[in-house]
Design a protein around this motif. Structure first.
Motif, PDB file in Angstrom:
ATOM      1  N   VAL A 117     -21.674  -3.611   0.888  1.00 56.43           N
ATOM      2  CA  VAL A 117     -23.066  -3.812   1.287  1.00 56.43           C
ATOM      3  C   VAL A 117     -23.186  -4.280   2.733  1.00 56.43           C
ATOM      4  O   VAL A 117     -24.022  -3.791   3.482  1.00 56.43           O
ATOM      5  N   VAL A 118     -22.343  -5.224   3.150  1.00 55.15           N
ATOM      6  CA  VAL A 118     -22.426  -5.756   4.506  1.00 55.15           C
ATOM      7  C   VAL A 118     -21.327  -5.198   5.407  1.00 55.15           C
ATOM      8  O   VAL A 118     -21.082  -5.716   6.485  1.00 55.15           O
ATOM      9  N   GLY A 119     -20.663  -4.156   4.977  1.00 53.83           N
ATOM     10  CA  GLY A 119     -19.599  -3.552   5.769  1.00 53.83           C
ATOM     11  C   GLY A 119     -18.234  -4.054   5.343  1.00 53.83           C
ATOM     12  O   GLY A 119     -18.103  -4.916   4.474  1.00 53.83           O
ATOM     13  N   TYR A 120     -17.222  -3.474   5.963  1.00 56.30           N
ATOM     14  CA  TYR A 120     -15.834  -3.789   5.649  1.00 56.30           C
ATOM     15  C   TYR A 120     -15.252  -4.663   6.759  1.00 56.30           C
ATOM     16  O   TYR A 120     -15.645  -4.544   7.915  1.00 56.30           O
ATOM     17  N   SER A 121     -14.274  -5.496   6.424  1.00 52.05           N
ATOM     18  CA  SER A 121     -13.606  -6.278   7.471  1.00 52.05           C
ATOM     19  C   SER A 121     -12.844  -5.306   8.370  1.00 52.05           C
ATOM     20  O   SER A 121     -12.395  -4.250   7.927  1.00 52.05           O
ATOM     21  N   SER A 122     -12.699  -5.665   9.638  1.00 52.69           N
ATOM     22  CA  SER A 122     -11.992  -4.773  10.566  1.00 52.69           C
ATOM     23  C   SER A 122     -10.543  -4.571  10.125  1.00 52.69           C
ATOM     24  O   SER A 122      -9.989  -3.483  10.299  1.00 52.69           O
ATOM     25  N   THR A 123      -9.932  -5.590   9.523  1.00 57.60           N
ATOM     26  CA  THR A 123      -8.559  -5.451   9.027  1.00 57.60           C
ATOM     27  C   THR A 123      -8.505  -4.444   7.888  1.00 57.60           C
ATOM     28  O   THR A 123      -7.612  -3.598   7.841  1.00 57.60           O
ATOM     29  N   GLU A 124      -9.480  -4.511   6.966  1.00 59.24           N
ATOM     30  CA  GLU A 124      -9.515  -3.551   5.865  1.00 59.24           C
ATOM     31  C   GLU A 124      -9.693  -2.128   6.382  1.00 59.24           C
ATOM     32  O   GLU A 124      -9.082  -1.192   5.872  1.00 59.24           O
ATOM     33  N   VAL A 125     -10.539  -1.967   7.380  1.00 59.12           N
ATOM     34  CA  VAL A 125     -10.768  -0.640   7.951  1.00 59.12           C
ATOM     35  C   VAL A 125      -9.479  -0.105   8.559  1.00 59.12           C
ATOM     36  O   VAL A 125      -9.068   1.029   8.287  1.00 59.12           O
ATOM     37  N   ASP A 126      -8.811  -0.925   9.374  1.00 54.68           N
ATOM     38  CA  ASP A 126      -7.567  -0.487  10.014  1.00 54.68           C
ATOM     39  C   ASP A 126      -6.493  -0.147   8.985  1.00 54.68           C
ATOM     40  O   ASP A 126      -5.829   0.894   9.087  1.00 54.68           O
ATOM     41  N   LEU A 127      -6.324  -1.022   7.994  1.00 54.40           N
ATOM     42  CA  LEU A 127      -5.309  -0.768   6.957  1.00 54.40           C
ATOM     43  C   LEU A 127      -5.654   0.473   6.134  1.00 54.40           C
ATOM     44  O   LEU A 127      -4.770   1.258   5.776  1.00 54.40           O
ATOM     45  N   SER A 128      -6.933   0.663   5.832  1.00 51.36           N
ATOM     46  CA  SER A 128      -7.357   1.836   5.055  1.00 51.36           C
ATOM     47  C   SER A 128      -7.093   3.120   5.832  1.00 51.36           C
ATOM     48  O   SER A 128      -6.638   4.123   5.266  1.00 51.36           O
ATOM     49  N   ARG A 129      -7.398   3.102   7.116  1.00 46.94           N
ATOM     50  CA  ARG A 129      -7.130   4.286   7.944  1.00 46.94           C
ATOM     51  C   ARG A 129      -5.638   4.576   8.011  1.00 46.94           C
ATOM     52  O   ARG A 129      -5.216   5.735   7.953  1.00 46.94           O
ATOM     53  N   THR A 130      -4.821   3.536   8.113  1.00 43.07           N
ATOM     54  CA  THR A 130      -3.367   3.717   8.111  1.00 43.07           C
ATOM     55  C   THR A 130      -2.914   4.303   6.776  1.00 43.07           C
ATOM     56  O   THR A 130      -2.067   5.203   6.736  1.00 43.07           O
ATOM     57  N   LEU A 131      -3.498   3.813   5.694  1.00 39.05           N
ATOM     58  CA  LEU A 131      -3.145   4.313   4.361  1.00 39.05           C
ATOM     59  C   LEU A 131      -3.525   5.787   4.210  1.00 39.05           C
ATOM     60  O   LEU A 131      -2.741   6.592   3.691  1.00 39.05           O
ATOM     61  N   LEU A 132      -4.697   6.171   4.691  1.00 42.88           N
ATOM     62  CA  LEU A 132      -5.091   7.585   4.636  1.00 42.88           C
ATOM     63  C   LEU A 132      -4.111   8.448   5.434  1.00 42.88           C
ATOM     64  O   LEU A 132      -3.722   9.533   4.985  1.00 42.88           O
ATOM     65  N   SER A 133      -3.697   7.961   6.565  1.00 43.42           N
ATOM     66  CA  SER A 133      -2.723   8.688   7.372  1.00 43.42           C
ATOM     67  C   SER A 133      -1.390   8.800   6.630  1.00 43.42           C
ATOM     68  O   SER A 133      -0.742   9.849   6.635  1.00 43.42           O
ATOM     69  N   ARG A 134      -1.010   7.733   5.987  1.00 46.50           N
ATOM     70  CA  ARG A 134       0.258   7.712   5.231  1.00 46.50           C
ATOM     71  C   ARG A 134       0.255   8.748   4.101  1.00 46.50           C
ATOM     72  O   ARG A 134       1.290   9.333   3.796  1.00 46.50           O
ATOM     73  N   LEU A 135      -0.897   8.974   3.511  1.00 46.86           N
ATOM     74  CA  LEU A 135      -0.975   9.946   2.414  1.00 46.86           C
ATOM     75  C   LEU A 135      -0.642  11.369   2.866  1.00 46.86           C
ATOM     76  O   LEU A 135      -0.324  12.221   2.045  1.00 46.86           O
ATOM     77  N   THR A 136      -0.713  11.622   4.164  1.00 44.74           N
ATOM     78  CA  THR A 136      -0.438  12.965   4.683  1.00 44.74           C
ATOM     79  C   THR A 136       1.000  13.113   5.178  1.00 44.74           C
ATOM     80  O   THR A 136       1.361  14.148   5.725  1.00 44.74           O
ATOM     81  N   GLU A 137       1.842  12.090   4.970  1.00 40.65           N
ATOM     82  CA  GLU A 137       3.214  12.117   5.477  1.00 40.65           C
ATOM     83  C   GLU A 137       4.165  12.943   4.627  1.00 40.65           C
ATOM     84  O   GLU A 137       5.290  13.184   5.044  1.00 40.65           O
ATOM     85  N   GLY A 138       3.748  13.335   3.450  1.00 40.34           N
ATOM     86  CA  GLY A 138       4.629  14.128   2.595  1.00 40.34           C
ATOM     87  C   GLY A 138       4.359  13.846   1.133  1.00 40.34           C
ATOM     88  O   GLY A 138       3.758  12.833   0.768  1.00 40.34           O
ATOM     89  N   ALA A 139       4.825  14.753   0.301  1.00 38.49           N
ATOM     90  CA  ALA A 139       4.534  14.689  -1.136  1.00 38.49           C
ATOM     91  C   ALA A 139       5.046  13.406  -1.781  1.00 38.49           C
ATOM     92  O   ALA A 139       4.346  12.785  -2.581  1.00 38.49           O
ATOM     93  N   ALA A 140       6.261  12.980  -1.457  1.00 40.94           N
ATOM     94  CA  ALA A 140       6.830  11.790  -2.094  1.00 40.94           C
ATOM     95  C   ALA A 140       6.040  10.539  -1.715  1.00 40.94           C
ATOM     96  O   ALA A 140       5.718   9.718  -2.580  1.00 40.94           O
ATOM     97  N   THR A 141       5.689  10.409  -0.442  1.00 37.83           N
ATOM     98  CA  THR A 141       4.918   9.253   0.013  1.00 37.83           C
ATOM     99  C   THR A 141       3.547   9.240  -0.637  1.00 37.83           C
ATOM    100  O   THR A 141       3.088   8.210  -1.131  1.00 37.83           O
TER     101      THR A 141
END
Length: 175
Positions: A117-141
């Motif tokens: 409702v009031v937005g996400y913490s900047s740390t959560e945003v950064d970590l979430s973006r890193t996690l989305l990127s990690r999902l594209t690193e390969g099938a096993a990851t």
């Protein structure tokens, strides 16, 4: 169901943004790929074709945003007391974020509802973006990461964890 960063985890299902209902827009992450949900967007983007996942229009929490939410809640309460059957809380649909799915055949734009409702913490945003990127690193990851998120969702009882717990979960899933 619980919000962890930019993700909404309902039992074993992982969504980017809030879990959509009815024709609302959303995106679900499955072992097969990214599923576009809601009116005006559909399809499955297989992981083997996904080259990048990025997020735009992500609201970051701030004092101004928090004060705006408190003010809106107070106004909604007054309106609902003065006009029974009035517009109801919130006065409109949730905010929208944009997820870009880059594949070998171009870029696809998926809209998702904001869950915070009031937005996400900047740390959560950064970590979430890193996690989305990690999902594209390969099938096993991707498989390991999504399995960990789903497993946590099936075991978790209660609402969304506190910010510090959410950030710690995201750190675990990124590592």
């Amino acid at each position: 169901m619980a919000m962890v960063g930019l993700f909404w985890i309902a039992e074993g299902d992982v969504y980017v943004g809030a879990k959509p209902s009815g024709p609302g827009p959303g995106a679900r992450l499955t072992p097969e790929g990214v599923v576009a949900l809601g009116d005006g967007q559909s399809g499955l983007h297989l992981w083997e074709d996904v080259r990048a996942l990025t997020m735009e229009d992500v609201p970051v929490t701030s004092l101004k945003r928090r004060m705006g939410a408190v003010t809106e809640l107070a106004l909604d309460t007054v309106v609902n007391l003065a006009l029974p059957g009035g517009p109801g809380p919130g006065g409109g649909p949730p905010a929208i974020m944009t997820m870009r799915v880059r594949t070998h055949d171009g870029e696809h734009e998926l809209r998702t509802y904001v869950a915070a409702v009031v937005g996400y913490s900047s740390t959560e945003v950064d970590l979430s973006r890193t996690l989305l990127s990690r999902l594209t690193e390969g099938a096993a990851t991707m498989a390991t990461t999504l399995a960990a998120m789903s497993e946590w969702g099936r075991a978790w009882e209660g609402g969304s964890p506190r910010v510090s717990q959410r950030e710690e979960l995201l750190r675990q899933w990124v590592s």
